[in-house]
Motif scaffolding. Sequence first.
Motif, short mmCIF file in Angstrom:
data_model
loop_
_atom_site.label_atom_id
_atom_site.label_comp_id
_atom_site.label_asym_id
_atom_site.label_seq_id
_atom_site.Cartn_x
_atom_site.Cartn_y
_atom_site.Cartn_z
N VAL A 337 0.88 -1.21 0.13
CA VAL A 337 -0.13 -0.09 -0.16
C VAL A 337 0.93 1.10 -0.10
O VAL A 337 2.06 1.13 0.22
CB VAL A 337 -0.96 0.01 1.20
CG1 VAL A 337 -1.84 -1.35 1.27
CG2 VAL A 337 -0.18 0.03 2.65
N LEU A 338 0.36 2.35 -0.24
CA LEU A 338 1.02 3.53 -0.14
C LEU A 338 1.62 4.02 0.88
O LEU A 338 1.25 3.87 2.12
CB LEU A 338 0.29 4.52 -0.79
CG LEU A 338 -0.24 4.65 -2.33
CD1 LEU A 338 -1.29 5.80 -2.62
CD2 LEU A 338 0.77 4.46 -3.27
N PRO A 339 2.78 4.67 1.08
CA PRO A 339 3.81 4.95 2.22
C PRO A 339 2.89 5.39 3.28
O PRO A 339 2.93 5.20 4.49
CB PRO A 339 4.92 5.71 1.60
CG PRO A 339 5.15 5.11 0.22
CD PRO A 339 3.62 4.99 -0.12
N PRO A 340 2.14 6.58 3.05
CA PRO A 340 1.38 7.21 4.29
C PRO A 340 0.36 6.22 4.93
O PRO A 340 0.00 6.59 5.97
CB PRO A 340 0.61 8.37 3.36
CG PRO A 340 1.17 8.52 2.08
CD PRO A 340 1.52 7.30 1.72
N MET A 341 -0.18 4.97 4.12
CA MET A 341 -1.07 4.29 4.92
C MET A 341 -0.34 3.40 5.90
O MET A 341 -1.05 2.57 6.76
CB MET A 341 -1.91 3.59 3.97
CG MET A 341 -2.74 4.42 2.99
SD MET A 341 -3.54 3.46 1.61
CE MET A 341 -3.45 4.62 0.52
N ARG A 342 0.92 2.99 5.64
CA ARG A 342 1.67 1.91 6.28
C ARG A 342 1.61 1.97 7.45
O ARG A 342 1.34 1.13 8.32
CB ARG A 342 3.01 1.68 5.47
CG ARG A 342 3.19 1.16 4.08
CD ARG A 342 4.38 1.19 3.29
NE ARG A 342 4.32 1.11 2.01
CZ ARG A 342 5.28 1.09 1.08
NH1 ARG A 342 6.36 1.71 1.64
NH2 ARG A 342 5.33 1.11 -0.11
N ASP A 343 1.95 3.15 8.11
CA ASP A 343 2.26 3.26 9.51
C ASP A 343 0.97 3.18 10.18
O ASP A 343 0.88 2.92 11.35
CB ASP A 343 3.21 4.46 10.05
CG ASP A 343 4.47 4.43 9.54
OD1 ASP A 343 4.95 3.19 9.11
OD2 ASP A 343 5.25 5.33 9.19
N ALA A 344 0.13 3.78 9.59
CA ALA A 344 -1.32 4.14 10.34
C ALA A 344 -2.26 2.82 10.16
O ALA A 344 -3.45 2.62 11.16
CB ALA A 344 -2.21 5.06 9.62
N LEU A 345 -2.14 1.95 9.17
CA LEU A 345 -2.98 0.91 9.32
C LEU A 345 -2.68 -0.23 10.39
O LEU A 345 -1.73 -0.83 10.68
CB LEU A 345 -2.62 0.06 7.84
CG LEU A 345 -3.53 -0.98 7.35
CD1 LEU A 345 -4.93 -0.48 7.05
CD2 LEU A 345 -3.02 -1.62 5.92
N ARG A 346 -3.99 -0.82 10.96
CA ARG A 346 -4.10 -1.79 11.74
C ARG A 346 -4.88 -2.81 11.63
O ARG A 346 -5.86 -2.73 10.77
CB ARG A 346 -4.57 -1.19 13.39
CG ARG A 346 -3.61 -0.05 13.89
CD ARG A 346 -4.44 0.15 15.39
NE ARG A 346 -5.42 1.03 15.14
CZ ARG A 346 -6.84 0.65 15.81
NH1 ARG A 346 -6.55 -0.52 16.57
NH2 ARG A 346 -7.80 1.31 15.91
#
Length: 376
Positions: A337-346
């Motif tokens: 997935v796109l970088p901005p979503m990676r850290d937020a995704l749970r």
Amino acid sequence: MGIHHGAILRILRDDGPQSRAELARRTALSPTALTHLTAQLLKDGTVTELTQAVASGAPVGRPAVNVALVPDANAMVGVHLGAGTIHATITDLKATPKVKASLYFDTASSEPTAVIRQVVKTVEGLIKKSGVDRSRLLGLGLGVPGPVDTERRRNLLSINYDWKDVPFADELETMLSMPVVVEHNVSAMALAESRYGIGRNATALLYIYLRTGLGAGLVINGRPFRPGGHGAVELGHIQVVEHGELCSCGSTGCLETFLSEGALTRAVNIDKPHPRQLLAVVERHPDVWNAALRHLTTAIASATNLLNPDLIVFGGHLAEAPESFIDSIRKSVPPRVLPPMRDALRFERSSLGNGGGAIGGAAAALDQLFYSGVSR
């Protein structure tokens, strides 16, 4: 009940007891109007007053009084229709189940009129079992397999049942003498998880549910996402293999041809209907397990790039899956997935427990019949 009542009740549901001054500020109502509205809610027992303890050393004076929701003031019926299953519950005003019932039936006898009679029988038995006064029942929320009309009254299509345009609300209202709200079953579960479960702090929650088929529901900023106004997010019908096996929807190579009760039980030679711990059995068959995980990862990554959820919740068989399943998804999806979503995704298992679909039905009806303030 008016729209402003609904705003007050939603605040008390989501944030707990509040002072009248805080309620007036948050609803943009005058103190006089707020006092009048809360007086009506106090009179019908929907809210109560709580006197706050005075802190030691505070100035002596009139103690502050908060207004609080009374969850047991009324009750809601929730029903979930699956393939050959009816799950029902009666909940309080925060969708907490008080009693539950389940019924299994032969899908060969699944004409809508027969299923409606089964729902009525199940609900009547549940009301009797609970002992709840019918005057306290606000209505019924019905989760159905497939998209619904914009008025939330009809099941437009169900591939598993071969239903088209079934007027569930009209029929059930006549037979049960209570208001009925119809919602896509997985969208209803997503709403319940967002309102009352693990997703209360999520901005966008994608709920993925595996039983007979693979369905999904999306809630964004507390509102169900209804593409085309119909509610269903058909994750199971993303094509993951070109020119693959024929799917029940008429296309080929859909995710459901790899990841559904029927596909998995056939692949691992299970002949028992509605097996428990299905994915734990599938894990012992590496070819089937790896193919299902690979294609599900592709579908989730595609859905994430399109819909931008920050929380993905697994229900049904996925909620019961071995920890290795969750570990694999947590490891495999973020790089796709796109970088901005990676850290937020749970990724989390559903917190609704058994009967989550029925709780979803109740949550959908509570939203429309109680917390909207439009009708009651």
